[in-house]
Design an enzyme around this catalytic site. Structure first.
Site, PDB file in Angstrom:
ATOM      1  N   LYS A  81       0.737  -1.274  -0.048  1.00  0.00           N
ATOM      2  CA  LYS A  81      -0.203  -0.111  -0.127  1.00  0.00           C
ATOM      3  C   LYS A  81       1.065   1.553   0.075  1.00  0.00           C
ATOM      4  O   LYS A  81       0.444   2.119  -0.536  1.00  0.00           O
ATOM      5  CB  LYS A  81      -0.816   0.059   1.390  1.00  0.00           C
ATOM      6  N   ASP A 117     -10.313   3.630   2.358  1.00  0.00           N
ATOM      7  CA  ASP A 117     -10.630   3.190   3.878  1.00  0.00           C
ATOM      8  C   ASP A 117     -11.281   4.458   4.565  1.00  0.00           C
ATOM      9  O   ASP A 117     -11.964   3.957   5.506  1.00  0.00           O
ATOM     10  CB  ASP A 117      -9.179   2.858   4.471  1.00  0.00           C
TER      11      ASP A 117
END
Ligand code: ATR
Length: 297
Positions: A81, A117
Site C-alpha cells: 500500500k 479506507d
C-alpha cells in the site's frame, strides 16, 4: 466511411468489461475476490477479479503490466500500500495525506491511486450507527499505524472537535498528531499514553480500535471501558473475530457497538464503481457470505 445502423447508435453505452486484480503478499487470505465476484455475478458483468501473489521486488514490474493495459484497475494490500504510492501517476488527496494506496484505476494509460479506507470507515458507521457523528465532540483512536491514519482523516472530515490518539509507542502517536494537525483547522488532535485512557474516557463519544489487538480474540490489557459514558459508541476495525473482546466488553456494559466487517465491505464500493460503472450495494446477503467465510477459516 462506415454507417452504423441507427438502432446500434442509439444504444446506451454498456459498462466496459475488464480485468481487475488484488495484489499482496500473502494474498491467499484476502476476501476481496469474494466481495467483487459476488458483485460481478449480481450485476451480470462479464469481467474478472483475480488475486495475484506479488513479492515486494515484483511490484514495479506488475505496475508496468497495469500501465500497458492488462487491467482496468484493482486493489492493493499489505505490504504494497505504501510503496505503490510512488508508482502511481496521479494520487487522490486522501491517498496523499494517508500515505497509502489501496485502490487504483487506469485512465488513458495513467494509473490513478486512491485510498478508500476513509470512505469504508465512514460508510460502515453511517449504515450501522446512524447519527453517530451528530455532535462528535471527542473521539479516542487506539493505535497509530496505517489503519489509524485513515480513521483520523475520516474523523477530521466529519468535523470531530477533538481526537485523542492513544498508542503503546507514544512517539508514533505524537507523529500522527503533528501530521494530521496540519490538515485541519476544526479538529484538535492530541495524543496520550495508554495509562491516560481513563482521563479522556468520560467525555468521549466514540472509541475506535485501529490496533491489531483483538485479532484471534486477544485483548487490550490497558483499556478499561467502564469509564466511558453510556452514550459512547465503540467500534473496531478488527473483524476476525467479528465480536472482538473489546466489542463484547462494550456491549456487556450497555454501550453501542459497531463491528469492523462493514468497513471491509464498504471500502470495496468505490473501486468497483470506478472499474465497472456500477455502484454496488452492501447488502445483508453479502455480509452473510463473508461472515460464513470468516467462520470457515
Ligand atoms: P496497520 O497498518 O494495520 O494499522 P501497523 O502499522 O503495524 O498496522 O500498526 C499496528 C498498531 O497496533 C500500532 O499502533 C501498534 O502499536 P505500536 O505503535 O506500539 O507498535 C498496535 N499494536 C500492535 N500490537 C499491540 C499490542 N499488543 N498492544 C498494543 N498495541 C499494539
Amino acid at each position: 466511411m462506415s454507417h452504423e445502423p441507427a438502432h446500434q447508435a442509439d444504444k446506451p453505452p454498456a459498462a466496459p468489461p475488464g480485468n481487475a486484480f488484488v495484489i499482496g503478499h500473502p494474498i491467499s487470505h484476502s476476501r476481496s475476490p469474494l466481495i467483487h465476484r459476488h458483485w460481478l455475478d449480481q450485476y451480470g458483468l462479464d469481467a474478472t477479479y483475480k488475486p495475484h501473489e506479488i513479492l515486494p521486488r515484483e511490484l514495479k514490474r506488475f505496475f508496468s503490466r497495469i500501465r500497458s493495459g492488462a487491467f482496468i484497475g484493482g486493489n492493493i494490500t499489505l505490504p504494497h500500500k505504501e510503496p505503490a504510492l510512488a508508482l502511481c501517476d496521479q494520487l487522490s488527496r486522501e491517498a496523499k495525506i494517508i500515505g497509502a494506496v489501496n485502490t487504483i484505476h487506469v485512465r488513458n494509460a495513467e494509473i490513478h491511486g486512491f485510498n478508500t479506507d476513509v470512505y469504508g470507515f465512514l460508510a460502515n458507521l453511517d449504515q450501522n450507527a446512524p447519527g453517530w457523528d451528530d455532535n462528535l465532540a471527542s473521539a479516542i483512536v487506539l493505535g497509530a499505524g496505517g489503519a489509524a491514519r485513515a480513521v483520523i482523516l475520516a474523523l477530521i472530515q466529519r468535523r470531530a472537535t477533538k481526537i485523542i490518539i492513544v498508542n503503546r509507542t507514544e512517539k508514533k502517536a505524537a507523529n500522527l498528531a503533528t501530521h494530521f494537525s496540519a490538515h485541519t483547522v476544526n479538529t484538535n488532535i492530541i495524543f496520550a499514553p495508554p495509562g491516560e485512557f481513563n482521563r479522556f474516557a468520560p467525555t468521549a463519544n466514540l472509541l475506535v480500535n485501529t490496533t491489531s489487538v483483538g485479532l484471534n480474540g486477544t485483548r487490550h490489557r490497558w483499556i478499561d471501558l467502564s469509564g466511558l459514558d453510556r452514550s459512547a459508541l465503540v467500534t473496531d476495525i478488527v473483524y476476525t473475530p467479528l465480536h472482538t473482546p473489546l466489542l463484547k466488553e462494550a456491549a456487556g456494559l450497555g454501550l453501542s457497538v459497531c463491528d469492523g466487517l462493514g468497513m471491509l465491505l464498504h471500502q470495496a464500493v468505490p473501486g468497483f464503481e470506478l472499474w465497472f460503472n456500477v455502484r454496488p450495494a452492501v447488502t445483508p446477503r453479502l455480509r452473510r457470505i463473508i461472515q460464513a467465510d470468516i467462520h470457515r477459516s
